[in-house]
Design a protein around this motif. Structure first.
Motif, PDB file in Angstrom:
ATOM      1  N   SER A  42       0.833  -1.200   0.000  1.00 23.56           N
ATOM      2  CA  SER A  42       0.000   0.000   0.000  1.00 23.56           C
ATOM      3  C   SER A  42       0.869   1.252   0.000  1.00 23.56           C
ATOM      4  N   ALA A  43       0.215   2.375  -0.314  1.00 25.51           N
ATOM      5  CA  ALA A  43       0.898   3.669  -0.326  1.00 25.51           C
ATOM      6  C   ALA A  43      -0.167   4.760  -0.243  1.00 25.51           C
ATOM      7  N   ILE A  44       0.281   5.982   0.050  1.00 24.47           N
ATOM      8  CA  ILE A  44      -0.621   7.131   0.111  1.00 24.47           C
ATOM      9  C   ILE A  44      -0.608   7.839  -1.239  1.00 24.47           C
ATOM     10  N   PHE A  45      -1.802   8.099  -1.756  1.00 21.72           N
ATOM     11  CA  PHE A  45      -1.959   8.781  -3.034  1.00 21.72           C
ATOM     12  C   PHE A  45      -2.888   9.975  -2.846  1.00 21.72           C
ATOM     13  N   ALA A  46      -2.401  11.163  -3.191  1.00 26.81           N
ATOM     14  CA  ALA A  46      -3.221  12.369  -3.181  1.00 26.81           C
ATOM     15  C   ALA A  46      -3.905  12.484  -4.544  1.00 26.81           C
ATOM     16  N   LEU A  47      -5.136  12.982  -4.561  1.00 23.27           N
ATOM     17  CA  LEU A  47      -5.907  13.016  -5.793  1.00 23.27           C
ATOM     18  C   LEU A  47      -5.326  13.940  -6.853  1.00 23.27           C
ATOM     19  N   GLU A  63     -13.749   9.431  -8.723  1.00 25.46           N
ATOM     20  CA  GLU A  63     -14.756   8.467  -9.159  1.00 25.46           C
ATOM     21  C   GLU A  63     -14.117   7.101  -9.449  1.00 25.46           C
ATOM     22  N   ASP A  64     -12.984   7.128 -10.128  1.00 25.68           N
ATOM     23  CA  ASP A  64     -12.329   5.867 -10.509  1.00 25.68           C
ATOM     24  C   ASP A  64     -11.712   5.142  -9.320  1.00 25.68           C
ATOM     25  N   ILE A  65     -11.146   5.882  -8.382  1.00 25.58           N
ATOM     26  CA  ILE A  65     -10.555   5.226  -7.207  1.00 25.58           C
ATOM     27  C   ILE A  65     -11.659   4.594  -6.355  1.00 25.58           C
ATOM     28  N   ARG A  66     -12.798   5.249  -6.294  1.00 30.79           N
ATOM     29  CA  ARG A  66     -13.944   4.662  -5.567  1.00 30.79           C
ATOM     30  C   ARG A  66     -14.447   3.414  -6.273  1.00 30.79           C
ATOM     31  N   GLY A  83      -3.857  12.402   1.564  1.00 27.89           N
ATOM     32  CA  GLY A  83      -4.352  11.572   0.469  1.00 27.89           C
ATOM     33  C   GLY A  83      -5.021  10.313   0.982  1.00 27.89           C
ATOM     34  N   HIS A  84      -5.189   9.374   0.076  1.00 26.38           N
ATOM     35  CA  HIS A  84      -5.812   8.095   0.392  1.00 26.38           C
ATOM     36  C   HIS A  84      -4.712   7.055   0.608  1.00 26.38           C
TER      37      HIS A  84
END
Length: 97
Positions: A42-47, A63-66, A83-84
């Protein structure tokens, strides 16, 4: 980890069985490259940077990440200002593939 095998699994099984859009495929490959292909789960991704890297708008990235999360390709483990936190699953780890 054999990248060629993973790509074959994506193209032959994952994408057709889940009917992922081109945008979802690009996002999945981007997330996969920055996690599993680097030895991380895993990693942190900001939109905003994610949107720039994949060439789509922030709202499209959201929308795509969801969508990838709902389909079981990834798991959004946490959301923060940074981020996520996203866990990416290999095709063989995804139910129904």
């Amino acid at each position: 980890m054999d990248a060629a095998t993973i790509i074959k699994q994506c193209e032959d099984h994952l994408f057709p069985s889940l009917q992922l859009s081109v945008r979802e495929r690009v996002l999945y490959y981007h997330l996969l490259r920055h996690t599993r292909l680097e030895g991380k789960s895993s990693a942190i991704f900001a939109l905003m940077p994610l949107s720039k890297a994949t060439g789509v708008s922030d709202s499209s990235s959201r929308e795509d990440i969801r969508s990838l999360n709902e389909r079981g390709c990834i798991k959004i483990e946490d959301k923060s200002r940074n981020g996520h936190l996203v866990r990416v699953f290999l095709p063989e780890e995804i139910a129904g593939v």
